[in-house]
Design an enzyme around this catalytic site. Structure first.
Site, PDB file in Angstrom:
ATOM      1  N   HIS A 365      19.489  53.190 -55.388  1.00  0.00           N
ATOM      2  CA  HIS A 365      20.812  52.608 -55.596  1.00  0.00           C
ATOM      3  C   HIS A 365      21.385  52.799 -56.982  1.00  0.00           C
ATOM      4  CE1 HIS A 365      21.839  50.362 -51.938  1.00  0.00           C
ATOM      5  NE2 HIS A 365      20.541  50.428 -51.720  1.00  0.00           N
ATOM      6  N   LYS A 553      34.535  42.697 -59.351  1.00  0.00           N
ATOM      7  CA  LYS A 553      33.176  43.199 -59.167  1.00  0.00           C
ATOM      8  C   LYS A 553      32.311  42.515 -60.211  1.00  0.00           C
ATOM      9  CE  LYS A 553      34.833  47.397 -59.790  1.00  0.00           C
ATOM     10  NZ  LYS A 553      34.250  48.347 -58.865  1.00  0.00           N
ATOM     11  N   ARG A 554      30.974  42.739 -60.165  1.00  0.00           N
ATOM     12  CA  ARG A 554      30.136  42.168 -61.210  1.00  0.00           C
ATOM     13  C   ARG A 554      30.630  42.625 -62.584  1.00  0.00           C
ATOM     14  NH1 ARG A 554      25.349  39.261 -59.851  1.00  0.00           N
ATOM     15  NH2 ARG A 554      25.052  39.260 -62.111  1.00  0.00           N
ATOM     16  N   LYS A 559      30.985  49.157 -65.767  1.00  0.00           N
ATOM     17  CA  LYS A 559      32.142  49.021 -64.874  1.00  0.00           C
ATOM     18  C   LYS A 559      33.460  48.927 -65.664  1.00  0.00           C
ATOM     19  CE  LYS A 559      29.474  46.872 -61.080  1.00  0.00           C
ATOM     20  NZ  LYS A 559      29.863  47.581 -59.846  1.00  0.00           N
ATOM     21  N   THR A 661      31.240  50.045 -53.357  1.00  0.00           N
ATOM     22  CA  THR A 661      31.715  49.769 -52.003  1.00  0.00           C
ATOM     23  C   THR A 661      33.007  48.967 -52.060  1.00  0.00           C
ATOM     24  OG1 THR A 661      30.216  47.870 -51.977  1.00  0.00           O
ATOM     25  CG2 THR A 661      29.499  49.860 -50.810  1.00  0.00           C
ATOM     26  N   LYS A 665      36.652  49.000 -49.632  1.00  0.00           N
ATOM     27  CA  LYS A 665      37.339  47.849 -49.021  1.00  0.00           C
ATOM     28  C   LYS A 665      38.821  47.884 -49.374  1.00  0.00           C
ATOM     29  CE  LYS A 665      33.131  45.219 -49.961  1.00  0.00           C
ATOM     30  NZ  LYS A 665      32.528  44.343 -50.985  1.00  0.00           N
TER      31      LYS A 665
HETATM   32  C1  LIG Z   1      31.883  44.594 -52.101  1.00  0.00           C
HETATM   33  C2  LIG Z   1      31.381  43.553 -53.001  1.00  0.00           C
HETATM   34  C3  LIG Z   1      30.744  43.900 -54.197  1.00  0.00           C
HETATM   35  C4  LIG Z   1      30.579  45.334 -54.652  1.00  0.00           C
HETATM   36  O1  LIG Z   1      31.715  45.729 -55.366  1.00  0.00           O
HETATM   37  P1  LIG Z   1      31.728  47.028 -56.297  1.00  0.00           P
HETATM   38  O2  LIG Z   1      33.147  47.139 -56.688  1.00  0.00           O
HETATM   39  O3  LIG Z   1      31.287  48.169 -55.426  1.00  0.00           O
HETATM   40  O4  LIG Z   1      30.823  46.771 -57.424  1.00  0.00           O
HETATM   41  C5  LIG Z   1      30.297  42.889 -55.021  1.00  0.00           C
HETATM   42  N1  LIG Z   1      30.458  41.601 -54.694  1.00  0.00           N
HETATM   43  C6  LIG Z   1      31.070  41.221 -53.557  1.00  0.00           C
HETATM   44  C7  LIG Z   1      31.243  39.776 -53.262  1.00  0.00           C
HETATM   45  C8  LIG Z   1      31.549  42.183 -52.668  1.00  0.00           C
HETATM   46  O5  LIG Z   1      32.146  41.788 -51.533  1.00  0.00           O
END
Ligand SMILES: *Cc1c(COP(=O)(O)O)cnc(C)c1O
Length: 827
Positions: A365, A553-554, A559, A661, A665
């Site tokens: 990952h 995101k985190r 990032k 991911t 979305k």
């Molecule tokens: C999809 C998702 C992530 C991953 O987001 P990235 O932008 O790919 O880092 C992290 N936390 C939650 C709650 C998510 O739904």
């Protein structure tokens, strides 16, 4: 036709009436209440129990059907399952949306209100855990038997509160009111051994290894149903809880011993107490190792137990079972299966290895060095003596193979060995012990082959695969964005729900004015809902006609939330210079948790708040800028934010984000992406074409070049760009936080005085101007409404590729080879 309609209307009516009656009955049997005096919480539990009854039947029916077919099954081992709420997902997947909505509203309560009562279980940190959850949804929906195995953490990821701009962590006690969806099975425990000594003896010419004086822990399975969308297959998410093996015996124990016994019980249960809150970062603690071995050992034991119950021979295990390990965290499953096959089943090494090496598939990952797992041999050996022996032997045999291939090349062999410099390298163990290794996007898989695991690629080229991640478009589009979903269905029919590739048909609507306007309308409604939440949470009024520019995101340096903030500061400076600057109003929305020990990430949260404070209260910029930080990012919050997004920020330093991911979305919901050529962004841009995505910044090759040459000089960029200089000087002067003016000095220092190996490691200054330019282009494009919505439609149409249904089909075809079941939902 008319008759048929009437027919379905009357059966719907019957179903609704039946459901209302059932809910009322549950109120009585569970709480002794009737409809008039039930609380909202009681209504939620009653309605959930009605659903639960149906799910239990469906689950039993699915198990029975599956047992008869005796086909191959998948077990997906993951430390994290970030499932999100269950209630509304079950309703959707059981196709009961209309019935339950009507039943509830006729009982005087809105379904939405009930949904918000359920806790959102945070049993994961971010992308990795959410991926596991999306996979479970797709597996069940597509008719594959694939079960999840993980840990039933009593406390999930902390709840984030913001106080005075700083992150505060609060415990997430999601089980406080019980978990209605789980079935505890204390009568089916597995025993997991830690510590002790090994006793070896020869019996009939065979080496018998016994573990003596171990610390024994009971693993209790808690099973949750995984219901597919309109599918007859209901799988199981099995989460293990830790219990002491000792009973408290008041008669036998004196007072002191009784207290000791309680303490021991607590010590045992601490294993499944709490999730480590680190994303893309390892914690070399012994408790973490205990957690990993605990759930892996319990999982493998129960898989073998179930397999043997049907009278099967362990030698044929690879025909019936495939086990996937989600990153290296469950990697100890490999030596654990060896242990069971040898010590419990009596097989010799060669036979055990021949079985084991056909069972496991491993997904990598991340390539961030701080996230690659290593265990200190001394600690490991003491905690897991037998497993250590087995890993040692795997390593010896692997090194022998290396020696034959690379005679006398000690450096190379040491470099590749599973155990070196007194550490166990989990990724290497996983590569050697699995028949398959995959990256999570094309770019990432190439990096694995060409650099990180290049030595292993030379030896095992056949193991290396690439499967691009996906997300369940049912949770993140169908459920999260009902307005857009209705629009899609009214245009191309509803087949896209089970076959996301059908979304491609939307491309023929890209220039359709009616469709564009309808899409704009659904977006506006979603933005109004989010604006309402922002107002009630933060008291900030945001303009729903502004561009909603979202970075959720985190919180992590790679990032680059900080790059986003620098751009906001830049816009603010331009507006201060020229209040009549032509620019479409923007609302910048952030959300995300920082690991509690990650000082820099937490400081960036504070910086976002400091900038927001200044910008939001400055009337001279005429509301052209607003900055919002929504606390406690989690799946249910993502479901609210994403459908309201115009611009999706996916701006990691090239080469750092394996896939992402979140990006998918947003795309599925029609947001336009501003992003670097990193992770799955690369494939997104290939699918939609350069005109429909805003790509900027260094490529991975350019980043590598800087790294190799050591010729990155951020100070020159600062001196050469007055806008950039102004911003960085403002950080130093405390322009955005006059009371604590020194607060962001360290950010200034780090960005300017480094050479790429320290300092501005993530190339913010280099990417700053291209990033600003890309934002300028976004502003210009937004001015042409029909061009904007055309791009948005093209994104939705091509987002189908990023459904986890496609991902799961690829895993099954290339790795798992699972049979597909096709029985009807029993409703
Ligand atoms: C999809 C998702 C992530 C991953 O987001 P990235 O932008 O790919 O880092 C992290 N936390 C939650 C709650 C998510 O739904």
């Amino acid at each position: 036709m008319k008759d048929k309609n009437n027919d379905s209307e009357s059966t719907n009516r019957e179903k609704v009436e039946a459901m209302k009656l059932e809910i009322a009955l549950k109120l009585g049997t569970i709480f002794g209440r009737n409809l008039e005096d039930a609380s909202k919480e009681q209504m939620y539990r009653a309605t959930a129990s009605v659903l639960r009854d149906r799910i239990m039947q469906q689950w039993a029916y699915s198990k029975e059907k599956v047992n008869k077919t005796d086909g191959k099954e998948l077990y997906y081992l993951s430390m994290e399952f970030l499932m999100g709420r269950f209630f509304d997902n079950f309703i959707m997947n059981l196709m009961l949306q209309e019935d339950v909505t009507t039943a509830c509203s006729e009982l005087g309560i809105e379904l939405k209100e009930l949904q918000d009562i359920e806790p959102d279980p945070g049993l994961g940190n971010g992308g990795l855990g959410r991926l596991a959850a999306c996979f479970l949804d797709s597996l069940a929906t597509l008719g594959y038997v694939g079960h999840g195995n993980g840990i039933r953490f009593e406390y999930g990821l902390f709840k984030q509160k913001i106080a005075d701009g700083y992150q505060i962590e609060l415990p997430d006690s999601w089980l406080e009111h019980g978990n209605i969806w789980e079935v505890a099975k204390p009568e089916e425990p597995e025993i997991v051994n830690f510590g002790g000594e090994l006793e070896k003896k020869m019996v009939d010419g065979r080496l018998i290894v016994e573990q003596k004086n171990c610390y024994r822990i009971k693993a209790i399975p808690y099973d949750m149903p995984v219901v597919g969308y309109n599918s007859g297959v209901t799988n199981t998410l099995r989460l293990w809880g830790a219990r002491s093996t000792k009973h408290l015996n008041m008669g036998l124990f004196g007072r002191g011993q009784y207290m000791d016994a309680i303490e021991e019980k607590e010590l045992a249960e601490v294993i499944s107490k709490i999730l480590y809150p680190d994303d893309n970062h390892v914690e070399g603690k012994s408790l973490r190792l205990k957690q990993q071995y605990f759930f892996v050992s319990a999982s493998i034991q129960s898989i073998i137990r179930k397999y043997k119950k049907n009278g099967n021979d362990v030698r044929e295990l690879p025909d019936k079972v495939v086990i996937h390990i989600n990153d290296t965290h469950p990697g100890l499953a490999i030596p654990e299966l060896m242990r069971i096959l040898m010590d419990d089943e009596g097989l010799g090494w060669t036979e055990a290895w021949s079985i084991t090496s056909k069972i496991f598939a491993y997904t990598n990952h991340t390539i961030l060095p701080e996230a690659l797992e290593k265990w200190k041999v001394d600690m490991f050996k003491e905690l897991l003596p037998r497993v250590y022996e087995i890993i040692h032997e795997i390593n010896e045999r692997f090194c022998k193979v290396l020696w034959e291939r690379y005679p006398e090349q000690w450096d190379k062999i040491t470099e590749m060995a599973i155990i070196s410099y007194h550490e166990i390298h989990m990724a290497k163990l996983c590569i050697v012990g699995s028949f398959s290794l995959n990256g999570v996007a094309k770019l990432h898989s190439e990096i694995l082959k060409e650099t990180v695991f290049n030595d292993f690629y030379d030896i095992y080229p056949e193991k290396f695969k690439s499967i691009t991640n996906g997300v369940t478009h049912r949770r993140f589009l169908l459920k999260a964005n009902p307005g857009l979903s209705k629009l899609i269905t009214s245009s191309i029919g509803d087949e896209w729900i089970k076959d996301a590739s059908r979304l491609k048909e939307l491309e023929s609507f890209a220039k359709d004015k009616g469709f564009q306007e309808a899409l704009a309308k659904t977006r506006l409604i979603n933005k109004e809902a989010l604006a309402h939440d922002i107002m009630s949470q933060l008291g900030i009024k945001v303009d729903t006609s502004s561009i909603f520019d979202v970075h959720v995101k985190r919180l992590h340096e790679y990032k680059r939330q900080l790059l986003n903030v620098l751009h906001i500061m830049h816009l603010y400076n331009r507006l201060k210079e020229n209040p009549d600057l032509e620019m479409h109003p923007r609302t910048f929305i952030f959300s995300g948790k920082a690991a509690p020990g990650y000082h820099r990430a937490k400081l960036i949260i504070k910086l976002i708040h400091s900038v927001a404070e200044k910008v939001n209260h400055d009337t001279s910029i005429q509301d052209k800028l607003k900055v919002v930080f929504l606390e406690n990012y989690c799946v249910s919050l993502a479901e609210k934010i994403i459908p309201a997004t115009d611009v999706s920020e996916q701006i990691s330093t090239a080469g750092k984000e394996a896939s992402g991911t979140g990006n998918m979305k947003f795309m599925l919901n029609g947001a336009l992406t501003i992003g670097t050529l990193d992770g799955a962004n690369v494939e997104m841009s290939e699918l939609v074409g350069d005109d429909n995505i805003f790509i900027f910044g260094l490529t991975i090759d350019q980043v590598d070049e800087y790294w190799r040459q050591g010729n990155y000089h951020p100070y020159k960029l600062y001196e050469g760009n007055p806008n950039l200089k102004q911003i960085l000087d403002q950080l130093l002067e405390g322009f955005f936080n006059q009371e604590e003016s020194h607060l962001f000095n360290e950010i200034y220092q780090d960005l300017l005085y480094g050479d790429g190996s320290r300092g501005d490691t993530y190339y913010l200054l280099k990417d700053f101007q291209p990033y600003c330019d890309a934002h300028g282009l976004i502003d210009k494009t937004y001015g042409n409404k029909s061009a904007w919505w055309e791009k948005s439609i093209i994104n939705i149409a091509n987002g189908g590729y990023f459904s986890s249904d496609r991902t799961i089909e690829e895993y099954s075809e290339k790795i798992w080879h699972l049979p597909k079941h096709n029985f009807e939902q029993k409703m």
